[in-house]
Structure formats: C-alpha cells, structure tokens
Design a protein around this motif. Structure first.
Motif, PDB file in Angstrom:
ATOM      1  N   LYS A 347      36.073  38.712  29.061  1.00 53.35           N
ATOM      2  CA  LYS A 347      36.499  40.094  28.845  1.00 53.35           C
ATOM      3  C   LYS A 347      37.142  40.225  27.468  1.00 53.35           C
ATOM      4  N   GLU A 348      37.078  41.424  26.921  1.00 49.82           N
ATOM      5  CA  GLU A 348      37.708  41.672  25.628  1.00 49.82           C
ATOM      6  C   GLU A 348      39.030  42.407  25.787  1.00 49.82           C
ATOM      7  N   LYS A 349      39.361  42.771  27.017  1.00 49.14           N
ATOM      8  CA  LYS A 349      40.635  43.421  27.312  1.00 49.14           C
ATOM      9  C   LYS A 349      41.238  42.764  28.548  1.00 49.14           C
ATOM     10  N   ILE A 350      42.574  42.784  28.606  1.00 51.95           N
ATOM     11  CA  ILE A 350      43.254  42.225  29.777  1.00 51.95           C
ATOM     12  C   ILE A 350      43.529  43.373  30.743  1.00 51.95           C
ATOM     13  N   GLU A 351      42.945  43.280  31.914  1.00 54.17           N
ATOM     14  CA  GLU A 351      43.013  44.375  32.887  1.00 54.17           C
ATOM     15  C   GLU A 351      44.083  44.105  33.943  1.00 54.17           C
ATOM     16  N   LEU A 352      44.352  45.132  34.749  1.00 47.23           N
ATOM     17  CA  LEU A 352      45.383  45.044  35.781  1.00 47.23           C
ATOM     18  C   LEU A 352      45.105  43.902  36.757  1.00 47.23           C
ATOM     19  N   LYS A 353      43.856  43.724  37.142  1.00 48.40           N
ATOM     20  CA  LYS A 353      43.518  42.691  38.132  1.00 48.40           C
ATOM     21  C   LYS A 353      43.857  41.289  37.616  1.00 48.40           C
ATOM     22  N   HIS A 354      43.781  41.092  36.288  1.00 50.51           N
ATOM     23  CA  HIS A 354      44.118  39.785  35.723  1.00 50.51           C
ATOM     24  C   HIS A 354      45.603  39.483  35.915  1.00 50.51           C
ATOM     25  N   PHE A 355      46.432  40.518  35.732  1.00 53.79           N
ATOM     26  CA  PHE A 355      47.870  40.349  35.942  1.00 53.79           C
ATOM     27  C   PHE A 355      48.176  40.159  37.419  1.00 53.79           C
ATOM     28  N   GLU A 356      47.496  40.903  38.267  1.00 48.59           N
ATOM     29  CA  GLU A 356      47.724  40.800  39.716  1.00 48.59           C
ATOM     30  C   GLU A 356      47.347  39.414  40.234  1.00 48.59           C
ATOM     31  N   ASP A 357      46.229  38.889  39.762  1.00 50.29           N
ATOM     32  CA  ASP A 357      45.804  37.552  40.184  1.00 50.29           C
ATOM     33  C   ASP A 357      46.810  36.491  39.733  1.00 50.29           C
ATOM     34  N   GLY A 358      47.278  36.636  38.504  1.00 52.15           N
ATOM     35  CA  GLY A 358      48.262  35.690  37.983  1.00 52.15           C
ATOM     36  C   GLY A 358      49.567  35.762  38.755  1.00 52.15           C
ATOM     37  N   LEU A 359      49.994  36.978  39.098  1.00 42.25           N
ATOM     38  CA  LEU A 359      51.241  37.176  39.835  1.00 42.25           C
ATOM     39  C   LEU A 359      51.132  36.607  41.250  1.00 42.25           C
ATOM     40  N   ASN A 360      49.995  36.815  41.901  1.00 41.20           N
ATOM     41  CA  ASN A 360      49.786  36.283  43.258  1.00 41.20           C
ATOM     42  C   ASN A 360      49.818  34.760  43.260  1.00 41.20           C
ATOM     43  N   SER A 361      49.219  34.171  42.232  1.00 45.36           N
ATOM     44  CA  SER A 361      49.237  32.706  42.114  1.00 45.36           C
ATOM     45  C   SER A 361      50.657  32.199  41.920  1.00 45.36           C
ATOM     46  N   TYR A 362      51.441  32.899  41.107  1.00 43.63           N
ATOM     47  CA  TYR A 362      52.845  32.535  40.852  1.00 43.63           C
ATOM     48  C   TYR A 362      53.657  32.605  42.139  1.00 43.63           C
ATOM     49  N   LYS A 363      53.469  33.692  42.909  1.00 42.00           N
ATOM     50  CA  LYS A 363      54.230  33.878  44.142  1.00 42.00           C
ATOM     51  C   LYS A 363      53.870  32.836  45.192  1.00 42.00           C
ATOM     52  N   SER A 364      52.588  32.520  45.312  1.00 43.54           N
ATOM     53  CA  SER A 364      52.168  31.538  46.315  1.00 43.54           C
ATOM     54  C   SER A 364      52.714  30.150  45.995  1.00 43.54           C
ATOM     55  N   LYS A 365      52.758  29.800  44.709  1.00 44.18           N
ATOM     56  CA  LYS A 365      53.315  28.508  44.312  1.00 44.18           C
ATOM     57  C   LYS A 365      54.807  28.457  44.601  1.00 44.18           C
ATOM     58  N   ASN A 366      55.515  29.583  44.334  1.00 44.38           N
ATOM     59  CA  ASN A 366      56.943  29.630  44.600  1.00 44.38           C
ATOM     60  C   ASN A 366      57.225  29.466  46.090  1.00 44.38           C
ATOM     61  N   GLU A 367      56.416  30.096  46.923  1.00 47.26           N
ATOM     62  CA  GLU A 367      56.603  30.008  48.363  1.00 47.26           C
ATOM     63  C   GLU A 367      56.388  28.584  48.856  1.00 47.26           C
ATOM     64  N   SER A 368      55.344  27.930  48.360  1.00 48.43           N
ATOM     65  CA  SER A 368      55.062  26.553  48.784  1.00 48.43           C
ATOM     66  C   SER A 368      56.162  25.602  48.343  1.00 48.43           C
ATOM     67  N   ASN A 369      56.745  25.865  47.144  1.00 46.37           N
ATOM     68  CA  ASN A 369      57.863  25.030  46.671  1.00 46.37           C
ATOM     69  C   ASN A 369      59.095  25.201  47.551  1.00 46.37           C
ATOM     70  N   LYS A 370      59.337  26.448  47.983  1.00 42.95           N
ATOM     71  CA  LYS A 370      60.486  26.711  48.853  1.00 42.95           C
ATOM     72  C   LYS A 370      60.361  25.959  50.160  1.00 42.95           C
ATOM     73  N   HIS A 371      59.146  25.972  50.729  1.00 41.35           N
ATOM     74  CA  HIS A 371      58.929  25.270  51.995  1.00 41.35           C
ATOM     75  C   HIS A 371      59.057  23.751  51.831  1.00 41.35           C
ATOM     76  N   MET A 372      58.628  23.282  50.642  1.00 38.95           N
ATOM     77  CA  MET A 372      58.642  21.839  50.379  1.00 38.95           C
ATOM     78  C   MET A 372      60.084  21.310  50.335  1.00 38.95           C
ATOM     79  N   PHE A 373      60.983  22.118  49.747  1.00 42.39           N
ATOM     80  CA  PHE A 373      62.369  21.639  49.566  1.00 42.39           C
ATOM     81  C   PHE A 373      63.325  22.228  50.589  1.00 42.39           C
TER      82      PHE A 373
END
Length: 374
Positions: A347-373
C-alpha cells in the motif's frame, strides 16, 4: 639552532593553539590515549609495549610536554623526551576538539583497563523533545542549577535522584536531554551489565564509573534498571549474590568519596521492589506517568511527520486508540506496526485497518503476558 629544534619539536608533538580561533577552544577535562608505536619501521626502532608504574607521574610527564596541544578523537600526539617520535592515538577527548590544559586528566589505555572501558555518551535530545512529564522536567531544574554551579551548593547538593514509572515514558530520554542541555558528560550503564562472571567485577565497575565521573565533573551517571541489583532482600536470591555491588554503590552514593559536580540518577519500573537501604539514599524521586490525550495527539503528530507514507487516519483518532499506551509503545507498537503492515500489502497509504491490526496484536500480547506472570 636551538630555537629551530624547539620549533620542530612543537610541530611534531602536537598542534599548538596559537590563532584566535584555537585560543577560544575549551580545556579538555579528560583525554584517553593509546600507545601505537613509531610511524616508521626501522630495524633499530622497535615498538615498545608501555608499562606505566605510576599513573600520576605519567600524567604529569605527558601534560608537561603537551600543554596547549589541540586534541580530538582520532588525532595523534608524539613523545619528544624519553621515546622520541613515539606515537599515541587520542581515543577520546571531552569535550572533543579541545586543548590540553593544567586541569586535563590524561589516561593511557592499557590491556588492563580495556575490558571495563567507561565512555560518556553524547546525544542531541533536548527537553523540548520530551512531550509531557512536566512535573519531572520542572523538578530537574534544581539538578541543572547544581550542575551549572556545583561549588555554590556544598552539602545541599542534589546528588542522588530516582526516576520511576511505567516503561517507555521517557526516563532515559530525560537523563540524556539533561546532559545535552548542559553539555556535560553522561555515563549510562544498565545495572544488569554489572553482574559479571567473577566476584568483584561489578563492584570494581561501580568504583571505576564514579572515578571517571569525578574526573570529568560536572557529569551525570545514569543507572538503568537498578532493580536488577538493588532488589528488596527477599528477592535477592532471584538475581544471585549481588551484595558486593550494592555495597559498592552505597559507598559511592553516601559520599564517602566527595563527588562534587556528579549527579547519580537511577531508573526503575518497580520502585516498590527496591531494597530500602538503596531507596533511602535517593534525596528525591521523580515519577513518570502515562501521556494524556492531548500529549498523545502531539506525540503522534510529531511521529507521523517523519513517516515515509501518508497516514489516512487523524491524529486525534489515533490518540483515542492509543489510550493506555506509553510514548514508546505508541511509536513502536501502533505506528511502526501499521507502517510495516502497509508495506506488506504494497500500500502507498497507511489505513485505519493497519492501525487496528497492530493495536489488536499489541493487546493480545499484553493479555498473554499478564496471564503468564499472574
């Protein structure tokens, strides 16, 4: 004939500061040199492996012949007394492009000290680059005033400061900007690097660190992740025996050796886990908090201005999405992640879905880290 020899000696030994521009150069606080031998390889001229028996005497000897010489990183100095034309390379001069003066510390780097080499770092970060953290920046004013005029404070000097708060909120940036604004050396070390393979390694590094900071004062020492060595006693077994390192640090922080013009800043994400013996040595604690909505907008606009692609989403929308994220996470986990996703898709532009996908990945990793510790 004598005057010609003297002139020749001066030219070979170093470049003396004689013009107006050179005379305005600052006196070097510290110059680290390394012996490199002779410039020519004649049969009768063998390289010497220098062994210095008295460091102070060598410093006096060096200063006597090199007083007024220009020094900068990568330049050379030549001996004209005991070992004529023997060369020394300047590994570091602080400040760079300065002159050797009466108060300059000249250090010969040897194999003995090459392993634990302590260097100051330079940066172009300013206080204006740090968005938010106004309380911490305001409290830094007293530190700045002290470093500008250490002799005016005496026993009232702000010597030991603790930075604490969530990762990515600007603790290291503030220390870097502080040193840069005042043009003083910054010695940045991670506490984890002090835990060596041999008993006494970390304690020796602590003493070497403060010795170097003293020689180049006013200066700033920044110890990151101090909880790695200064955990509460009930957590000590997790990290192994670090009592020698802690005792060395306490000795230096207590001011048994006078450290005029030296400020020690330590940083931690977990202040409640610090041993009281260490935490009680800090005269003040600066808290670093998460950015507000307005601050997130400013951060995002600043970051976006340097991105290689156009962003189709408003900075306010992104600031809403970034609620609960530190400045570092906004840049790395939201913006950079979205940029890379756009690149994957050609893509030549960064769209909303790109930010949403990145944010969802960030949140899922944070949740898994919380459960781990948990």
């Amino acid at each position: 004939m004598k005057s010609n020899n003297k002139k020749h000696e001066s030219q070979i030994t170093c470049n003396k500061s004689k013009n107006i521009k050179s005379e305005s150069k600052k006196e070097a606080k510290k110059v680290i040199i390394q012996s490199v031998g002779y410039p020519f390889n004649f049969p009768l001229m063998e390289a010497h492996n220098l062994e210095i028996s008295d460091k102070k005497l060598f410093e006096h000897y060096s200063k006597e012949q090199w007083l007024g010489c220009d020094v900068k990183k990568g330049s050379y100095l030549f001996d004209q007394k005991i070992l004529p034309d023997y060369g020394f390379k300047v590994l570091e001069a602080f400040p760079d492009a300065s002159i050797i003066g009466e108060n300059t510390s000249i250090i010969l780097k040897t194999e003995e000290n090459i392993v634990n080499d302590i260097k100051s770092i330079s940066t172009d970060i300013t206080l204006n680059d740090i968005i938010g953290q106004e309380k911490a920046k305001n409290k830094c004013k007293i530190v700045m005033k002290y470093l500008e005029n250490p002799e005016n404070f005496g026993e009232w000097a702000p010597k030991n400061i603790l930075f604490y708060g969530i990762p990515g909120t600007g603790k290291t940036m503030l220390a870097k900007s502080l040193a840069n604004e005042l043009n003083v050396p910054l010695y940045l070390i991670k506490a984890t690097s002090l835990i060596g393979d041999h008993v006494g390694d970390g304690a020796r590094q602590i003493h070497d660190l403060f010795e170097m900071a003293n020689k180049t004062s006013p200066s700033v020492i920044f110890i990151d992740e101090i909880d790695a060595i200064a955990l509460h006693r009930k957590f000590q077994s997790i990290r192994g025996d670090v009592s020698e390192i802690v005792n060395a640090l306490l000795t230096e922080m207590d001011g048994i050796n006078d450290h005029e013009g030296v400020v020690t800043i330590a940083a931690t994400n977990n202040p409640e886990q610090l041993d009281y013996a260490i935490r009680s040595r800090f005269e003040d604690e600066f808290e670093f908090v998460m950015p507000s909505f307005e601050e997130r907008v400013i951060m995002i606009e600043k970051f976006i201005s340097t991105m290689p692609f156009e962003v189709e989403v408003s900075s306010k929308k992104l600031a809403e999405m970034a609620k609960g994220m530190s400045g570092r996470d906004i840049k790395e986990k939201l913006l950079k992640s979205a940029l890379h996703r756009a690149l994957y898709e050609d893509k030549e532009k960064i769209e909303l879905k790109h930010f949403e996908d990145g944010l969802n990945s960030y949140k899922s990793k944070n949740e898994s880290n919380k459960h781990m510790f948990a």
